[in-house]
Structure formats: C-alpha cells, structure tokens
Design an enzyme around this catalytic site. Structure first.
Site, PDB file in Angstrom:
ATOM      1  N   CYS A 195     -21.242 -43.940  52.921  1.00 30.53           N
ATOM      2  CA  CYS A 195     -22.343 -43.692  53.858  1.00 30.53           C
ATOM      3  C   CYS A 195     -21.852 -42.831  55.025  1.00 30.53           C
ATOM      4  CB  CYS A 195     -22.872 -45.018  54.399  1.00 30.53           C
ATOM      5  SG  CYS A 195     -23.835 -45.932  53.190  1.00 30.53           S
ATOM      6  N   HIS A 236     -26.536 -44.024  58.976  1.00 28.18           N
ATOM      7  CA  HIS A 236     -26.902 -45.206  59.761  1.00 28.18           C
ATOM      8  C   HIS A 236     -26.055 -45.343  61.018  1.00 28.18           C
ATOM      9  CE1 HIS A 236     -23.341 -47.397  58.297  1.00 28.18           C
ATOM     10  NE2 HIS A 236     -23.631 -46.987  57.062  1.00 28.18           N
TER      11      HIS A 236
END
Lengths: 107, 449
Positions: free
Chosen positions: B251, B235
């Site tokens: 992440c 992201h």
C-alpha cells in the site's frame, strides 16, 4: 803527493761527519719536540675519546627521543584506532537501531 | 511603504540636527535614534523590507511551501531548498514531518547526521525541491524511488501540483506499478487483515483480529482511497515516522495530515499511475537539473540508460555541454533533490542554489513529547545502557512507534535507564511491554513508582 791526495778526501769526510753530529742543544730540542708531540697526541686521543663519548651520548639521547616519538606515534595510532573503533561501534549501534525501527514500522 | 519613508525622514532629521549642534543634548537624540532603530523590526510593514534587505533573510517555517505548487507548462522543477538549525530534542523524523518530507529524503540530504540524536545547532538541509516524474501530468502519479506522490490539477499553461511524501512496499511485498484509478474512498476505514499479514503476526506471537476497527490501532489511519488494483490502497497511518520508508505490504501511506487533504481533493475515478524513476531530469530557467535516489533492487541500470540517453539528447538539442563529472557525482551520491548539471558560461561547475533559512518553529508538528516523570504510576524499564546517546536514541525510537509510546531516559551515575510510561494501571504498562517485545524485541520489566 799521493798522501796529500788521500788526506783531502779524508778531511772532507771528517768535515761531513762532524757536520752530521748533533749538538747537545739539538738533542734537547728534539726531545722537547717529541714530548710536545706526545702530549698533543695524548690530548687528541683524549679529545677523540670525549668526542666519541659525546657522540655516543647524543646517539643514546637521539635513540631515546626516537623511541619516545615512536611510542607517542603508537599511542596516537592506538587512540585513533580506539576512536575509529568507537565510531564504528556507534555507527553499528545506530544502524542496528535504525533497522529495528524500520522493522517496527511495518503493519 | 509610506509609513516607512516617514520614519526614514524623521531619522534623517534627527541625524541632521545632531550634526548641526542642536541646543538639545546629544544624548537625547541618540536615545530617540536608538528607539527608532529598535522599533523598525516591530513594524508589520517593515518585516518584508527587513527580509529583503538583510543579506541572509530568515523565513518563518509556516511561510515555506511544502505541498502546493504551480508550474508552467514546460517547467519540471518545483520548490526550493531550505535549511533549519536543530534544537535540543529534535529528531530528523520530527523535522521531516513538520516540513512534509519523508525520512528518506531528509536523511539522504543530510548524510552523517544521527536520525534520532542529532546535535543541537546543527544545520539541516530541507530538500523542498522536486523534479516531476517523466509521465503525463494527469491525476495522481506516484514515484516509488523518490517515495513521493504528485497530484496534478488543471490542463492549461499553468498546472497546480500538490505533492506529498509516501511510504511504500518492502522488497518482499513491493508496491505494484502501472496504471490504475481510485475506485472508492472511505473515511475511518476498517482494516480487514490480509492473510499474509495475519500469518506474520501469528508467527511473532501477536495474533491479529480478522478486522481492525477505526481507531489508534488501525494502521490505515482515518482516510483510505482504494485503488482499482484490488487489495491496494492509498491511506493514512498510525505510524507517521514510517513515511519515507519501504515498510508497507504494497500500500501507499501518507502522513495523516497529508492524506486528509488528498482525500478531500481527489474524486473517485481519478487516474493513478505508479512509476519507479530513481533518476529524474528537469529544466528550470534554462538550467538542467538531475535528481537521483537510491534505486530499488535491479532497477538502477535500466533507469540510468534511459536518463543517459535523455541527457545526451538535451545536450545535443541545446548545444550547450553538460557537466558529466557532476552527473556522475549526483548519481553516486543519490542525495534525493535536484542539483544543477549544466556547465556555467565560463565552463566552471554550477553551484546549487543557496538554501533559504527557516526559523525553527516553537513546536514541530506531530512531535511526540517527552513525558514528565511522575510518582504513583506504572512504568516499563525498556533497557539500561551505559551510553547516554544510545539511551536517548532508544527512547526516541520508542516515542516514534505507532501509536506513540511515551518514553524518556532517567540517568543515575553512569547508567542510563530507558523508561516507557507513565501508565495509570498495570494492564496499560503490560500492553506497552508487549508492544516493545513484538516491535523492538525489548524485554521490558514492569515496575510501579
């Protein structure tokens, strides 16, 4: 004849004895030499004393110079230590700041 | 080039006539000659010529390739090294972002340079050269140790590679390795706060809502690519200065401008492989290169054994010796960019390629601006420091928070005050003070000018 034989050695002895006696001139010369030697000795002693004083002074000056050099070296070491300490503190501060920053970058 | 030759011919004629005692005064011809010389760099078609002919060409920052490369089938090394001179107010995170590099690589490539308050005029190496990870060149490959993502396109002799720096998981919450794929994509995603993160924030006195909607406070940024391994995403971020750090909960973060391109060019089902390769070996033009990164905990020895065997194999196959002293140095220094480890034909150490010089751009992309000091506004006094550099560093760190908090240093005598603001109202200043407390443990004091 016997007397004659006795007189001859006596004459020899006398001649030798007379030859061994110093004249007044010799005596004065000897005294002058003695004085000169004494003066030279005094001069040498004085020179030696002066040289010793000069040497002592040189040693004193050398010691003072060494002390000054040592003090300067100490000051340099101290300056270096302070600079290194400052650098260490600055690095620590930067590292702490970076750690705080990294922590703040988490979600 | 024709216009250039025309200029050149004209120049020769002027010089010829000057030498041959023209009836015209020499001063006139000298003026013309001077104008001609000064005019040359202004010609559009002369700029390339000037760059090629000057001993040290300097390139505009936008001409340096950062992300998109084409490699031949057997090539492993991408890009080239560059160098830039810092200007007053630059920080390494700003330089890193402008050139799409992670702060880890810029920092490793320039040891001893202050991240936040580097000296103006300092020359910074931009490690815009990379060795491809030792994996099949397909889909997305992420090398955790290098903190870099590679996106491969094409299957022929020439391969298109897009590469971006990333932020990865911490040692407590590491990014998982292995094969996965992009299961779905979402523009302007909502962040559903995982229980572990919610607990962390609650402990810090900063309780989070169950879901954070799209916007500046959303840590996912504007683009999210969900991995098949549930709860893990690729992201964007609202903290761009974190790219190149181990700061996520597993992440993979990218700069907002990079994730936007990846998002557009990556279809769902694209395979993703996450590896951890701190030591990378590659060859270009017959020269063997080694790239070393600081290994993650306990991963160094095993990886080094593999690379050592690979290097020995290369040495055996090629029949030419490697510079093992250099190999040791590259591994120990771990500077994060490829360095030659082949021996020169004369047996001497091979030098790294000279970095190309890059002009400093007018403005660095995404650089937070230093706010003007205004009256009739609310501020937070973040700290009062005696050391100016400390104050400048703290102000820079505050400006690089995500979202950015405006901050500057106000100096009076030997006191350097770090101020966050200006804010239009007390509430906004209070929010900033709260963020300073939670994120940087700073006890700010609110005041109005």
């Amino acid at each position: 004849m016997k007397k004659f034989l006795l007189v001859i050695p006596m004459m020899f002895a006398l001649a030798i004895a007379v030859g061994g006696c110093a004249t007044k001139g010799d005596l004065e010369e000897a005294q002058a030499r003695e004085k000169a030697i004494a003066a030279k000795a005094d001069q040498a002693a004085m020179d030696a004393e002066e040289a010793k004083m000069a040497a002592d002074e040189a040693i004193l000056k050398a010691n003072e110079a060494i002390e000054r050099a040592e003090e300067a070296e100490q000051r340099a070491i101290e300056r270096e230590r302070i600079a290194a300490e400052k650098e260490r503190i600055a690095e620590e501060k930067a590292q702490k700041a970076d750690e705080a920053f990294q922590q703040s970058m988490k979600k | 080039m024709l216009p250039f030759f025309r200029y050149k011919l004209h120049g020769y004629m002027i010089i010829y006539r000057m030498i041959n005692r023209s009836p015209m005064p020499n001063r006139f011809y000298l003026t013309i000659l001077l104008m001609f010389i000064l005019g040359l760099p202004g010609c559009a078609n002369m700029q390339g010529f000037m760059n090629e002919s000057l001993p040290f060409p300097v390139y505009p920052a936008d001409q340096i390739e950062r992300n998109n490369f084409v490699v031949e089938k057997d090539d492993d090394v991408l890009g080239r090294l560059a160098a830039i001179r810092l200007q007053n107010g630059d920080t390494l995170p700003d330089i890193a972002r402008h050139f799409s590099l992670g702060i880890n690589t810029v920092s490793s490539a320039n040891p001893g340079i202050d991240l936040w308050v580097p000296e103006a005029g300092e020359r910074i190496l931009l490690p815009l050269s990379f060795i491809l990870p030792d994996t099949p060149r397909k889909g997305i490959v992420i090398n955790l140790a290098a903190m870099r993502l590679f996106h491969f396109n094409g299957n022929g002799e020439r391969l298109a590679v897009a590469t971006y720096p990333v932020g990865v998981g911490t040692s407590e919450r590491p990014t998982p390795m292995g094969k996965m794929y992009i299961s779905r994509k979402k523009f302007r995603p909502t962040w559903y706060v995982p229980a572990s993160i919610a607990e962390d924030h609650r402990k810090k006195g900063d309780p989070l809502p169950r879901a954070v909607p799209p916007g500046p406070l959303n840590p996912l940024g504007e683009h999210a690519l969900y991995l098949s391994r549930s709860t893990y995403l690729i992201h964007g971020t609202n903290k761009p200065a974190s790219i190149g750090l181990r700061a996520t909960n597993g992440c993979i973060r990218l700069y907002p401008e990079d994730v936007e391109r990846l998002f557009e060019n990556t279809p769902v089902k694209t395979p993703v492989k996450i590896v951890n390769q701190p030591y990378l070996v590659g060859q270009r033009d017959g020269i063997v290169y080694l790239e070393a990164h600081p290994p993650f905990e306990k991963s160094g020895t095993a990886n080094w054994k593999k690379i050592f065997a690979k290097l020995k194999n290369i040495e055996k196959k090629s029949g030419s010796a490697l510079d093992w002293k250099k190999v040791k140095q590259v591994v120990l220094e771990a500077r994060g960019f490829p360095l030659p480890i082949s021996k020169s034909p004369d047996g001497s150490e091979m030098q790294m390629a000279k970095p190309i010089k890059v002009w400093h751009p007018h403005k660095l992309y995404g650089q937070p601006e230093i706010p003007e000091f205004t009256t009739d506004a609310w501020y937070v006094l973040a700290a009062t420091l005696r050391d100016k550099v400390d104050a400048q560093r703290l102000a820079a760190i505050i400006r690089h928070q995500g979202p950015s908090i405006p901050a500057r240093v106000l100096t009076k005598g030997d006191r350097h005050r770090v101020l966050a603001g200006p804010y239009n109202n007390k509430r906004a200043a209070k929010d900033a003070a709260k963020r300073l407390k939670i994120d940087l443990e700073l006890d700010g004091v609110l005041f109005k000018t």
